[in-house]
Each structure stands twice: as structure tokens, then as C-alpha cells.
Design a protein around this motif. Structure first.
Motif, PDB file in Angstrom:
ATOM      1  N   CYS A  36      20.935   3.338  21.928  1.00  0.00           N
ATOM      2  CA  CYS A  36      19.845   3.820  22.411  1.00  0.00           C
ATOM      3  C   CYS A  36      18.594   3.195  21.724  1.00  0.00           C
ATOM      4  N   PRO A  37      17.543   2.994  22.532  1.00  0.00           N
ATOM      5  CA  PRO A  37      16.419   2.402  21.753  1.00  0.00           C
ATOM      6  C   PRO A  37      16.168   3.281  20.606  1.00  0.00           C
ATOM      7  N   PHE A  38      15.549   2.974  19.617  1.00  0.00           N
ATOM      8  CA  PHE A  38      15.254   3.817  18.297  1.00  0.00           C
ATOM      9  C   PHE A  38      13.949   4.502  18.416  1.00  0.00           C
ATOM     10  N   VAL A  39      14.068   5.811  18.503  1.00  0.00           N
ATOM     11  CA  VAL A  39      12.931   6.722  18.880  1.00  0.00           C
ATOM     12  C   VAL A  39      12.805   7.848  17.494  1.00  0.00           C
ATOM     13  N   PRO A  40      11.885   7.362  16.640  1.00  0.00           N
ATOM     14  CA  PRO A  40      11.847   8.285  15.195  1.00  0.00           C
ATOM     15  C   PRO A  40      11.651   9.719  15.755  1.00  0.00           C
ATOM     16  N   ARG A  41      12.490  10.531  14.851  1.00  0.00           N
ATOM     17  CA  ARG A  41      12.080  12.031  15.271  1.00  0.00           C
ATOM     18  C   ARG A  41      11.304  12.511  14.043  1.00  0.00           C
ATOM     19  N   ALA A  42      11.397  11.825  12.634  1.00  0.00           N
ATOM     20  CA  ALA A  42      10.379  12.310  11.693  1.00  0.00           C
ATOM     21  C   ALA A  42       9.859  10.910  10.997  1.00  0.00           C
ATOM     22  N   ARG A  43       8.862  11.307  10.408  1.00  0.00           N
ATOM     23  CA  ARG A  43       8.217  10.105   9.509  1.00  0.00           C
ATOM     24  C   ARG A  43       7.862  10.434   8.360  1.00  0.00           C
ATOM     25  N   SER A  99       0.773  -1.119   0.159  1.00  0.00           N
ATOM     26  CA  SER A  99       0.008   0.106  -0.014  1.00  0.00           C
ATOM     27  C   SER A  99       0.812   1.130  -0.033  1.00  0.00           C
ATOM     28  N   HIS A 100       1.916   1.501   0.809  1.00  0.00           N
ATOM     29  CA  HIS A 100       2.796   2.345   0.994  1.00  0.00           C
ATOM     30  C   HIS A 100       3.827   1.945   1.874  1.00  0.00           C
ATOM     31  N   LEU A 101       4.681   2.992   1.926  1.00  0.00           N
ATOM     32  CA  LEU A 101       5.999   2.666   2.547  1.00  0.00           C
ATOM     33  C   LEU A 101       6.142   4.079   3.606  1.00  0.00           C
ATOM     34  N   VAL A 102       6.973   3.662   4.649  1.00  0.00           N
ATOM     35  CA  VAL A 102       7.048   4.941   5.673  1.00  0.00           C
ATOM     36  C   VAL A 102       8.338   4.710   6.244  1.00  0.00           C
ATOM     37  N   LEU A 103       9.240   5.835   5.952  1.00  0.00           N
ATOM     38  CA  LEU A 103      10.512   6.065   6.319  1.00  0.00           C
ATOM     39  C   LEU A 103      10.501   6.775   7.617  1.00  0.00           C
ATOM     40  N   GLU A 104      11.190   6.176   8.561  1.00  0.00           N
ATOM     41  CA  GLU A 104      11.285   6.758   9.868  1.00  0.00           C
ATOM     42  C   GLU A 104      12.815   7.117  10.587  1.00  0.00           C
ATOM     43  N   ILE A 105      13.018   8.404  10.737  1.00  0.00           N
ATOM     44  CA  ILE A 105      14.535   8.711  10.754  1.00  0.00           C
ATOM     45  C   ILE A 105      14.568   9.435  12.242  1.00  0.00           C
ATOM     46  N   ALA A 106      15.982   9.555  12.658  1.00  0.00           N
ATOM     47  CA  ALA A 106      16.488  10.125  13.890  1.00  0.00           C
ATOM     48  C   ALA A 106      17.900  10.536  13.632  1.00  0.00           C
ATOM     49  N   PRO A 107      18.108  11.587  14.019  1.00  0.00           N
ATOM     50  CA  PRO A 107      19.481  12.162  13.967  1.00  0.00           C
ATOM     51  C   PRO A 107      20.287  11.523  14.987  1.00  0.00           C
ATOM     52  N   MET A 108      21.631  11.027  14.711  1.00  0.00           N
ATOM     53  CA  MET A 108      22.403  10.552  15.859  1.00  0.00           C
ATOM     54  C   MET A 108      23.116  11.806  16.538  1.00  0.00           C
TER      55      MET A 108
END
Length: 144
Positions: free
Chosen positions: A83-90, A66-75
Motif C-alpha cells: 500500500c502507499p505509505f500514509v504516516p499515522r504519526a510524526r 535543522s531537525h529530523l522527522v520520523l513518520e511511522i505507520a503500523p502494519m
């Protein structure tokens, strides 16, 4: 007396049959896994300035994506490698939207506007057209 006894037995039989038919395991039907599930295999990831470029191979029926979602977080100081991954942007990419190109069995994503001085951790989520199927989530990776 015999008719009354036969009628009682018949009613008892119907009640028992109705109760027994209601027993058993009940669950919602699920689509056949081989026909509706796909997998995401990241084949290439590269940073170019403010952009992150991803090539993703879709194994299985890509028409069910259906669709893709990219979740990112700066180091940074709040988001370390252990650290556990906590996305800052989707960022969401559906077929036909900007930033993504789908082909026969792959997807190419270009996400720009990132800080070119920071490495980023990211993961992809692939959503199926069948709502009852959970999204496919790739492992968290590092893009430098």
C-alpha cells in the motif's frame, strides 16, 4: 535639427538598453549544493519491545541539519506492505530534544510507545537550515 536627432537617438538607445537589461533568466539565488546539502543514510534499525531505535549517518555538513522527522505507520489491515505509505504519526527531533542524540556525523533516535505486537513502516525526513532546500526523505522501511 542635428541636436534634436542626436537627442532622439540617445533616448532611443537608453530605452533599448533598459529593455535588454531586463531580459534574461531570473531566479532566486540557491546555496551551493556541495556546501549546504546533506544525505541521510540509515545504518541500523532495531525494535526492542515498544521502542524503535535508529542509527542514521549524516553525509555532508551536519551543521545544516535543522531537525529530523520520523513518520511511522503500523502494519495493519489498513496499511499493507504494498500500500502507499500514509504516516499515522510524526515525531520531530531537533538537536537537544529528548529521544535523539547527535554526534559528529550521525544521529541516534529512540522512539518508544509503539505497539510491540505490530510491525511498523517508517521513513525519516531531514530538514535543512536553509528553507529553500527541500527536505531529504529516506525510502520507506519496515521495522519488525
Amino acid at each position: 535639427m542635428i541636436k534634436k536627432n542626436n537627442l532622439s537617438c540617445f533616448i532611443l538607445f537608453i530605452c533599448l538598453a533598459a529593455i535588454l537589461c531586463g531580459c534574461g533568466r531570473k531566479k532566486w539565488p540557491q546555496p551551493a549544493e556541495s556546501e549546504s546539502h546533506f544525505r541521510l543514510v540509515e545504518t541500523e534499525a532495531a525494535r526492542q519491545g515498544q521502542c524503535l531505535h535508529l542509527n542514521v549517518l549524516v553525509r555532508g555538513p551536519i551543521e545544516n541539519l535543522s531537525h529530523l522527522v520520523l513518520e511511522i505507520a503500523p502494519m495493519d489491515e489498513q496499511n499493507c506492505a504494498g500500500c502507499p505509505f500514509v504516516p499515522r504519526a510524526r515525531f520531530e527531533y531537533a538537536p537537544g530534544s529528548s529521544g535523539v542524540r547527535f554526534s559528529e556525523n550521525s544521529a541516534y533516535i529512540a522512539q518508544c510507545g509503539l505497539d510491540e505486537n505490530l510491525p511498523y513502516r517508517y521513513r525519516l525526513l531531514g530538514y535543512n537550515v536553509f528553507d529553500t532546500i527541500e527536505p531529504i526523505i529516506t525510502p520507506v522501511r519496515l521495522a519488525q
